[in-house]
Motif scaffolding. Structure first.
Motif: not given
Length: 490
Positions: A61-73
């Protein structure tokens, strides 16, 4: 207007993720970590030219890590890279059977048909059943708080509740797997997934059969810098959004006045805060940080059965074994006896199932040339006063005999260096009560509903994240606990 202050207890993966989310939300965030390094269980060991990922070794589920980066722009690829595995795991059986669990369903089904007595369609059907459990549970039970009324007033929640029998909560995992497969080797393979959250397949609900879907639909991955790079890159992201990390700073107390959080006490000083989020095991949060407030303790939750623990040997091996991959499982011959020893006898079975992770297969500099770094783990009971020195010594010999027999070579002379982690050191290094890896066990059909909430119902401004609270243990669920906490904060 001054920012609200959020104080995080513990720089485990969930604490770091919560810090990022609250910083993006507008909080001034400071994380207090007892150790000199971040990551909690997701840390690393370096010795004699070998590097080992100390804790979690499977990345899904790497999307949950990636999501943190996109959340922070931020662009995730500027921080973090990973590759998908073609083979999720290699399985070795006592009868000589060797199975490759391919990530791609058709290839895995073909392997099952060729190496066992199961038809390919049985595997396809089972993974479809696993997918159905995920579709019902994901958005309701994994991504939202189960302790707020508004969760249950949503239409998708109502729809999931109406489909509740479809998540298979009334059979044990083993019973469901026996009805899906006739070949005991395949049953054993899928029973193993109970260990992903420290449970017993002969007791845990078949709902846990959701886990194979995460591997065979979303895939398993290897981070370019090893598992510890997840910690390192999330810490860098957190610092980039102005989170402050204070290491070597064990928290002594969560300061509560009139049932409202006022801050933390660490190293003899008080740090004021509007919100406190504990990433420490919920048992220690209450017993240590809130010991002055016993009336606030959720005794039933604190008395729940703990998950299993682990015994890990980190071996620098002076040889390479091409028949091994990143993830390898050497099954024991009597799985039920193995789990009976863990859960009933609180002991280690003489023929345990052995997991070997070798990150140098994908990251060559984790071991010297011509060598491999072996992370060798067995599931063991939580610490309840056993003679661990004796247990560790006996288990070490049993494991060496087992692996040497399977690989046709005496492994003992190949060990160049060794580090050991057992339930005692897991507790002391990560504040995991009794060394349990996942907080409470899931050996109950309602375990998901019985985990501690992410928001205190008794103390205003107090929140919880990490593997010991909802939705559970392991990297994806720990990251989801942070996702749940964020909207609960003011």
């Amino acid at each position: 207007m001054a920012k609200q202050k959020a104080l995080i207890v513990g720089a485990g993966i969930a604490g770091i993720a919560t810090a990022i989310r609250l910083a993006v939300k507008g909080y001034d965030v400071e994380v207090f970590e007892a150790n000199a390094y971040p990551g909690g269980k997701l840390s690393e060991i370096e010795t004699n030219g070998y590097r080992f990922d100390a804790g979690p070794s499977l990345f899904t589920m790497p999307q949950y890590v990636d999501e943190l980066f996109t959340l922070a722009d931020k662009n995730p690829s500027d921080y973090f890279a990973y590759q998908k595995l073609d083979v999720v795991c290699k399985y070795f059986y006592p009868d000589g059977t060797r199975l490759n669990a391919y990530a791609e369903t058709k290839a895995f089904a073909k392997e099952i048909e060729e190496k066992t007595s199961e038809p390919a369609q049985a595997l396809v059907n089972f993974l479809a059943y696993s997918r159905d459990i995920y579709s019902i549970t994901n958005h309701v039970f994994l991504e939202r708080s189960l302790h707020q009324l508004k969760t249950f007033l949503r239409w998708d929640t109502v729809r999931s509740i109406l489909r509740f029998p479809k998540i298979d909560p009334f059979r044990t995992m083993h019973r469901a797997n026996e009805s899906s497969f006739k070949d005991k080797r395949v049953v054993q393979l899928f029973d193993r997934y109970a260990t992903y959250n420290g449970s017993n397949p002969y007791q845990a609900p078949a709902t846990l059969n959701v886990i194979p879907h995460l591997e065979h639909h979303y895939g398993a991955y290897f981070p370019a810098g090893g598992m510890y790079s997840i910690t390192q890159n999330l810490v860098k992201l957190a610092e980039d959004v102005s989170v402050k990390f204070t290491y070597n700073s064990p928290v002594d107390e969560i300061v509560v006045i009139n049932k409202q959080v006022k801050g933390l006490r660490t190293k003899g000083r008080d740090v004021l805060g509007d919100v406190v989020v504990s990433n420490m095991d919920v048992w220690f949060t209450y017993k240590k940080l809130l010991k002055k407030h016993e009336a606030l303790h959720p005794q039933k939750i604190l008395n729940q059965e703990r998950s299993s623990s682990a015994l890990i040997f980190y071996w620098g091996i002076k040889k390479q074994f091409p028949q091994l991959d990143l993830h390898n499982i050497f099954f024991g011959g009597d799985y039920q006896a193995e789990f009976d020893h863990i859960w009933l006898k609180k002991y280690i079975y003489q023929d345990p199932t052995v997991y070997i992770n070798i990150s140098s297969k994908y990251k060559a500099d984790d071991a010297p040339p011509g060598c491999e770094n072996w992370f060798v783990m067995i599931n063991v009971p939580a610490n309840s006063g056993q003679d661990w020195d004796k247990l560790v010594e006996k288990a070490r010999e049993d494991i060496l005999v087992k692996i040497s027999k399977e690989l046709g070579e005496d492994i003992k002379p190949l060990i160049a260096c060794e580090e050991i982690l057992d339930p005692r050191s897991i507790e002391s290094k990560t504040s995991s009560y009794q060394g349990s890896l996942y907080g409470t066990s899931s050996n109950n059909q309602f375990a998901a509903f019985l985990r501690h909430a992410n928001k205190s119902s008794k103390v205003k401004g107090l929140f919880f994240c990490g593997g010991s609270v909802h939705p559970g243990g392991g990297i994806p669920l720990a990251l989801l606990s942070a996702k749940i906490v964020s909207p609960l904060t003011p």
